[in-house]
Scaffold this active site. Structure first.
Site, PDB file in Angstrom:
ATOM      1  N   GLY A  55      28.839   9.896  41.348  1.00 17.97           N
ATOM      2  CA  GLY A  55      29.085   8.562  41.874  1.00 17.97           C
ATOM      3  C   GLY A  55      28.760   8.479  43.350  1.00 17.97           C
ATOM      4  O   GLY A  55      27.670   8.865  43.797  1.00 17.97           O
ATOM      5  N   LEU A  80      29.438   9.483  47.298  1.00 19.39           N
ATOM      6  CA  LEU A  80      29.951  10.515  48.182  1.00 19.39           C
ATOM      7  C   LEU A  80      31.255  10.037  48.820  1.00 19.39           C
ATOM      8  O   LEU A  80      31.350   8.917  49.297  1.00 19.39           O
ATOM      9  CB  LEU A  80      28.905  10.805  49.266  1.00 19.39           C
ATOM     10  N   THR A 139      37.321   9.595  45.246  1.00 19.80           N
ATOM     11  CA  THR A 139      38.459   8.691  45.072  1.00 19.80           C
ATOM     12  C   THR A 139      39.042   8.248  46.403  1.00 19.80           C
ATOM     13  O   THR A 139      39.305   7.070  46.623  1.00 19.80           O
ATOM     14  CB  THR A 139      39.546   9.367  44.222  1.00 19.80           C
ATOM     15  N   LYS A 162      45.111   1.687  52.047  1.00 23.47           N
ATOM     16  CA  LYS A 162      45.711   1.538  53.379  1.00 23.47           C
ATOM     17  C   LYS A 162      45.176   0.297  54.079  1.00 23.47           C
ATOM     18  O   LYS A 162      45.881  -0.320  54.892  1.00 23.47           O
ATOM     19  CB  LYS A 162      45.481   2.778  54.227  1.00 23.47           C
ATOM     20  N   ILE A 173      51.847   5.761  44.543  1.00 20.13           N
ATOM     21  CA  ILE A 173      50.928   4.676  44.208  1.00 20.13           C
ATOM     22  C   ILE A 173      51.702   3.412  43.851  1.00 20.13           C
ATOM     23  O   ILE A 173      51.388   2.308  44.316  1.00 20.13           O
ATOM     24  CB  ILE A 173      50.007   5.088  43.051  1.00 20.13           C
ATOM     25  N   GLY A 225      50.550   8.232  37.925  1.00 21.16           N
ATOM     26  CA  GLY A 225      49.918   9.428  38.456  1.00 21.16           C
ATOM     27  C   GLY A 225      48.458   9.542  38.054  1.00 21.16           C
ATOM     28  O   GLY A 225      47.888   8.638  37.434  1.00 21.16           O
ATOM     29  N   HIS A 253      59.335   7.726  76.730  1.00 16.86           N
ATOM     30  CA  HIS A 253      60.270   6.623  76.471  1.00 16.86           C
ATOM     31  C   HIS A 253      59.620   5.307  76.887  1.00 16.86           C
ATOM     32  O   HIS A 253      59.044   5.222  77.970  1.00 16.86           O
ATOM     33  CB  HIS A 253      61.555   6.839  77.267  1.00 16.86           C
TER      34      HIS A 253
END
Length: 495
Positions: free
Chosen positions: A73, A75, A78, A88, A216, A299, A472
């Site tokens: 597929g 490069l 997944t 994301k 997921i 999964g 801080h």
């Protein structure tokens, strides 16, 4: 979990430099079998161009090994195309939506008018396309021979692809994983979908059931809730993100209740049926939930069937290729990395495993991966981040009397108050010893896990971390404050 062997590490291959860059799409000129051409015997042939595969290719080529990378597929696999990066991007779009809705709380006048799903997909796809182009250029620059096509292991030293045979002194299997389903549960891509379908969904459903409360599942629940979807998670285990410390799971569940994300725990799926407008999901405890669609997020399983692994003598278990701590299989010329091996299914684990194999094959000293020391992040709202072991695991290993833990509430952290986020940082320590677990829940906690990783992997004592000065106001201060408390000298926390 691992298939261990007692043979000596490989000594590496002699070489005169990397092979010239080329991409092969069709059988070589004249249709000849490249197995008969010594010039095409690579030091390393890698089957699969996802995170583990391309990391192995890049590092092997960098170390002077002639390298072929075979991918059916795109490069990047997944992670780049159907996982880490696009999810994301969706989560960031969801964050923008939430910030727009809540802008008045910060004195900013803004109006949320809705989600343009086509615009969201364009943003997501542009991010992926940019990274994809960069990765293609990187692989070419390292003189990796990239072969586009569906490969199959034909012997312990060869892969067949596009009607030709590619020979290698060593083979690295990196064929990755795909979304799993349950027996009898058919994913149709319309009303019953996988995460692959969810990433391309051209509509925003009014309601959705998510089967699975792991990473997921909770990430998509978070996105869809921000987009205005009525979400219910169905999880068979007692908690969401069940692989995390129980305290982190409970904090996420509390936050999800506040956000209006519903979930059914200890609820085993028993079936789904189509209704006039959607689906009806049933659980073994008699609960029925109607929704527009069902997302199956239980999964991912390894891609290994029909690829010649077993025929070549590679030991397997439930589809996974068994490896030792150096990612070697029981066949001396074959290694396996990434989701194909029964290790953590994380892109950065794939990177590390690919690099480990490449360095071992080049004759460098390889150091086995401490999987407990790998940072883990669930990018929901709020985020869940951790490194090391849970308190329950620490008690199991060391005994209850030897385990100390402390929690630091983000309510005491100035930057977290500014961000209006809630959550905690929990530390787990072996009494009078090192910190063995860091568990964090709250906005942007994924950005704090880098320091947490160093604390765990360098076996830091609480007093040593307490001596470090954190800027801080930052959220990293919360990690410092937690260590101050564990060292017995809390500052912005009660004794």
């Amino acid at each position: 979990m691992y298939f261990r062997h007692d043979w000596a590490p490989h000594k590496g291959f002699p070489h005169t430099g990397p092979a010239p860059a080329r991409t092969i799409h069709t059988p070589l000129h004249g249709g000849r079998d490249v197995a008969n051409d010594a010039s095409t015997v690579f030091d390393v042939v890698i089957l699969g161009g996802g995170s583990g595969g391309y990391a192995a290719a890049l590092r092997a080529a960098q170390l002077g090994l002639s390298t072929a990378l075979i991918e059916k597929g795109e490069l990047g696999g997944t992670c780049l195309h159907r996982g880490c990066i696009p999810t994301k991007a969706l989560l960031h779009a969801a964050e923008i939506a939430d910030e727009t809705k809540e802008a008045a709380e910060f004195g900013v006048l803004a109006t949320f008018q809705g989600i343009d799903i086509n615009g969201v997909h364009k943003y997501k796809d542009d991010v992926v396309a940019g990274l994809y182009k960069g990765l293609q250029g990187l692989v070419a620059s390292r003189k990796v021979t990239f072969i586009q096509g569906e490969g199959r292991l034909s012997s312990p030293t060869s892969v067949d692809v596009n009607g030709q045979r590619v020979e290698g002194r060593h083979i690295v299997l990196a064929t990755g994983s795909v979304p799993k389903s349950l027996p009898g549960l058919t994913i149709d891509g319309d009303r019953v979908i996988s995460s692959d379908h969810a990433l391309k969904l051209d509509r925003i459903p009014k309601s959705a059931v998510i089967l699975g409360g792991g990473v997921i599942g909770v990430e998509f629940a978070s996105v869809w809730k921000s987009f205005g979807v009525d979400v219910t998670i169905v999880e068979a285990l007692p908690h969401l993100v069940p692989l995390e410390d129980e305290n982190s799971s409970k904090l996420l569940e509390r936050a999800f209740r506040k956000r209006g994300i519903k979930f059914e725990l200890k609820a085993r799926f028993s079936g789904v049926e189509y209704t006039e407008s959607g689906v009806r999901v049933s659980t073994e405890n008699g609960k029925q939930i109607d929704a527009d669609l069902l997302l199956v997020a239980i999964g991912r399983g390894p891609v290994s069937q029909g690829l010649g692994f077993e025929e070549a003598g590679v030991a397997m278990d439930r589809g996974y290729v068994l490896v030792d701590e150096y990612m070697r299989t029981n066949v001396p010329t074959v290694s396996a990395v990434g989701d194909l091996a029964p290790t953590l299914q994380l892109a950065h684990v794939g990177f590390a495993e690919g690099i480990l194999v490449a360095e071992r094959l080049a004759g460098l000293k390889a150091v086995p991966i401490d999987y407990d020391g790998v940072p883990r992040v669930t990018y929901s709202n709020p985020e869940v981040a951790s490194v090391g072991i849970s308190e329950a695991k620490a008690v199991e290993l060391y005994g209850k009397e030897k385990v100390v833990s402390v929690k630091y509430n983000l309510a005491g952290n100035g930057k977290s108050k500014i961000l209006k986020t809630a959550g905690e940082i929990k530390l787990v320590q072996v009494k009078d010893g090192a910190v063995v677990g860091v568990h964090m829940v709250g906005a942007r906690m994924g950005e704090q896990v880098g320091e947490a990783q160093l604390i765990y992997n360098w076996e830091a004592l609480p007093a040593e971390v307490a001596q470090l000065i954190h800027a801080h106001p930052t959220q990293s201060e919360a990690l410092g404050e937690a260590h101050l408390a564990l060292a017995g000298k809390p500052l912005h926390a009660h004794d």
